[in-house]
Design a protein around this motif. Structure first.
Motif, short mmCIF file in Angstrom:
data_model
loop_
_atom_site.label_atom_id
_atom_site.label_comp_id
_atom_site.label_asym_id
_atom_site.label_seq_id
_atom_site.Cartn_x
_atom_site.Cartn_y
_atom_site.Cartn_z
N LYS A 294 0.94 -1.21 0.22
CA LYS A 294 -0.13 -0.01 0.09
C LYS A 294 0.94 1.30 -0.12
O LYS A 294 0.63 2.20 -0.85
CB LYS A 294 -1.19 -0.16 1.04
N LEU A 295 1.94 1.14 0.82
CA LEU A 295 2.83 2.21 0.73
C LEU A 295 3.46 2.62 -0.56
O LEU A 295 3.70 3.66 -0.91
CB LEU A 295 4.01 2.14 2.11
N TYR A 296 3.87 1.41 -1.09
CA TYR A 296 4.80 1.54 -2.53
C TYR A 296 3.70 2.26 -3.49
O TYR A 296 3.97 3.08 -4.26
CB TYR A 296 5.14 0.21 -2.88
N PHE A 297 2.39 1.65 -3.55
CA PHE A 297 1.46 2.30 -4.58
C PHE A 297 1.27 3.54 -4.28
O PHE A 297 0.69 4.49 -5.35
CB PHE A 297 0.24 1.13 -4.66
N ASP A 298 0.98 3.94 -3.10
CA ASP A 298 0.76 5.47 -2.63
C ASP A 298 1.90 6.25 -3.27
O ASP A 298 1.80 7.43 -3.82
CB ASP A 298 0.53 5.62 -1.19
N TYR A 299 3.21 5.79 -3.15
CA TYR A 299 4.49 6.64 -3.15
C TYR A 299 4.54 6.85 -4.84
O TYR A 299 4.95 7.94 -5.27
CB TYR A 299 5.52 5.71 -2.95
N VAL A 300 4.22 5.73 -5.73
CA VAL A 300 4.03 5.98 -7.21
C VAL A 300 3.00 6.62 -7.68
O VAL A 300 2.82 6.62 -8.87
CB VAL A 300 4.57 4.78 -7.97
N GLY A 301 1.79 6.84 -6.98
CA GLY A 301 0.48 7.32 -7.22
C GLY A 301 -0.39 6.19 -8.08
O GLY A 301 -1.37 6.81 -8.80
N ALA A 302 -0.22 4.98 -7.74
CA ALA A 302 -1.16 4.25 -8.35
C ALA A 302 -2.59 4.20 -7.32
O ALA A 302 -2.43 4.18 -6.17
CB ALA A 302 -0.56 2.67 -8.51
N ASN A 303 -3.66 3.87 -7.97
CA ASN A 303 -4.93 3.78 -7.10
C ASN A 303 -5.32 2.33 -6.93
O ASN A 303 -5.05 1.44 -7.90
CB ASN A 303 -6.06 4.28 -8.34
N LEU A 304 -5.32 1.84 -5.68
CA LEU A 304 -5.63 0.64 -5.31
C LEU A 304 -7.12 0.23 -5.19
O LEU A 304 -8.01 1.14 -4.74
CB LEU A 304 -5.10 0.30 -3.96
N ILE A 305 -7.58 -0.67 -6.05
CA ILE A 305 -9.03 -1.19 -5.82
C ILE A 305 -9.05 -2.52 -5.04
O ILE A 305 -8.56 -3.51 -5.94
CB ILE A 305 -9.79 -1.36 -7.28
N LEU A 306 -9.44 -2.65 -3.64
CA LEU A 306 -9.38 -3.78 -3.14
C LEU A 306 -10.64 -4.54 -3.36
O LEU A 306 -11.89 -4.34 -3.24
CB LEU A 306 -9.42 -3.53 -1.37
N HIS A 307 -10.50 -5.96 -3.69
CA HIS A 307 -11.60 -6.61 -4.26
C HIS A 307 -11.36 -8.13 -3.91
O HIS A 307 -10.42 -8.70 -4.74
CB HIS A 307 -11.94 -6.57 -5.68
N GLY A 308 -12.23 -8.79 -3.41
CA GLY A 308 -12.04 -10.23 -2.95
C GLY A 308 -10.57 -10.68 -2.38
O GLY A 308 -10.06 -10.01 -1.78
N THR A 309 -10.42 -12.04 -2.22
CA THR A 309 -9.40 -12.63 -1.59
C THR A 309 -8.12 -13.10 -2.55
O THR A 309 -7.09 -13.46 -1.91
CB THR A 309 -9.68 -13.61 -0.62
N ASN A 310 -8.47 -13.01 -3.61
CA ASN A 310 -7.25 -13.65 -4.37
C ASN A 310 -7.29 -12.99 -5.87
O ASN A 310 -8.27 -12.20 -6.22
CB ASN A 310 -7.44 -15.09 -4.60
N ASN A 311 -6.33 -13.51 -6.77
CA ASN A 311 -6.28 -12.67 -8.17
C ASN A 311 -7.12 -13.21 -9.33
O ASN A 311 -7.63 -12.48 -10.01
CB ASN A 311 -4.94 -13.30 -8.88
N ALA A 312 -7.92 -14.41 -8.92
CA ALA A 312 -9.06 -14.69 -9.85
C ALA A 312 -10.13 -13.86 -9.48
O ALA A 312 -10.79 -13.50 -10.71
CB ALA A 312 -9.43 -16.12 -9.26
N ALA A 313 -10.61 -13.66 -8.33
CA ALA A 313 -11.72 -12.26 -8.31
C ALA A 313 -11.32 -11.50 -8.79
O ALA A 313 -12.08 -10.36 -9.28
CB ALA A 313 -11.92 -12.44 -6.73
N GLY A 314 -10.02 -10.82 -8.63
CA GLY A 314 -9.73 -9.51 -9.28
C GLY A 314 -9.58 -9.45 -10.57
O GLY A 314 -9.90 -8.48 -11.15
N HIS A 315 -9.17 -10.55 -11.29
CA HIS A 315 -9.02 -10.75 -12.73
C HIS A 315 -10.78 -10.59 -13.23
O HIS A 315 -10.78 -9.67 -14.32
CB HIS A 315 -8.68 -12.18 -13.19
N GLU A 316 -11.61 -10.96 -12.68
CA GLU A 316 -12.96 -10.90 -13.34
C GLU A 316 -13.43 -9.63 -12.80
O GLU A 316 -14.34 -9.07 -13.79
CB GLU A 316 -13.62 -11.91 -12.57
#
Length: 283
Positions: free
Chosen positions: A90-112
């Motif tokens: 979270k600190l890294y993404f904030d540092y480089v200016g990326a927007n985090l979208i928290l969704h689900g518990t794994n990458n499969a849910a995130g991909h969908e």
């Protein structure tokens, strides 16, 4: 990006093990190659529009690479990731200016979720879809070329953690194109209650075109390792030797040493070390 060091680790029976240190890429992992390959392809097809926003799912290395290169281009990056993402990320993404979208518990849910967001608003997003994007694999033809050029073509085998399969698919494409007879090994992880390696493919975690196709390729040999077997090598035979690599490299090392002894492999054996230890952590 690229032209990472190839460093001798040591000798085992009649083989010499080398580590291709992909952690020396700018964001600390081989996923810089994935991102650059995708960006080059987007640019060539005229899709790399500065007013659009990148979107993809990842819980670590790819997200960090995409966020960093997005910052370099001055373009907004949206990372869809698990709700349990570590605070260092979270600190890294904030540092480089990326927007985090928290969704689900794994990458499969995130991909969908990425697919849904893109389909709802295609004029806004560029969905890089690293798990199925051929451009990510194509960039790894350069990885194989660098390995072979450094050792004057004298390579008997390459071991790499399977992951999404893009790195292995790209390297194999180059090897097949030039007609080299080296053997490719896909390292996967056996179930282990003690833990898991970052970057090691987990069945059912997220579906990847490359991983599935590689598993069906008879010319690529799969060798399993475990967290319990690999971790001691990370501490005793990698970090202690000054190889500040991620834990997944120890899994590939354990698999390579065991295969060298069981199959009688000889000559130069290369391990693709995917990331740097402590990578992506802001100073």
């Amino acid at each position: 990006m690229g032209n990472t060091p190839l460093v001798k680790w040591g000798d085992v029976d009649g083989a010499t093990i080398w580590l291709k240190l992909e952690g020396q890429n700018p964001s600390g992992s081989l996923k810089d190659r994935h991102v650059i390959g995708i960006l080059r392809d987007l640019n060539e097809r005229g899709i790399l529009a500065p007013e659009k926003e990148f979107i993809d799912t990842s819980s670590g290395s790819y997200a960090s690479a995409l966020a960093m290169w997005g910052a370099v281009l001055g373009m907004k990056v949206n990372i869809v990731t698990r709700e349990t993402i570590e605070n260092t990320y979270k600190l890294y993404f904030d540092y480089v200016g990326a927007n985090l979208i928290l969704h689900g518990t794994n990458n499969a849910a995130g991909h969908e979720h990425c697919k849904c967001l893109y389909e709802d608003c295609p004029e806004k997003y560029i969905f890089t879809d690293q798990m199925n994007n051929k451009a990510a694999a194509n960039e790894h033809q350069n990885t194989a070329k660098e390995i072979l050029d450094t050792l004057d073509g004298d390579v008997a085998a390459i071991f790499t953690n399977l992951g999404s399969g893009a790195n292995l698919a790209g390297m194999k494409a180059h090897v097949d194109t030039i007609g080299h007879g080296l053997q490719m090994y896909a390292v996967t992880q056996a179930k282990d209650a003690a833990g898991s390696f970052v970057g090691t493919w987990k069945e059912g975690y997220v579906k990847s075109f490359y991983a599935e196709s590689i598993k069906a390729d008879p010319s690529i040999r799969e060798v399993q390792t475990s967290y319990s077997a690999g971790l001691p090598l990370w501490k005793e035979h990698l970090l202690s030797k000054g190889f500040t690599v991620g834990q997944a490299t120890s899994g590939a090392l354990e698999a390579a040493i065991r295969t060298i002894k069981s199959d009688g492999l000889e000559g130069n054996i290369v391990l693709l070390s995917g990331n740097q230890y402590g990578w992506n952590v802001p100073a």
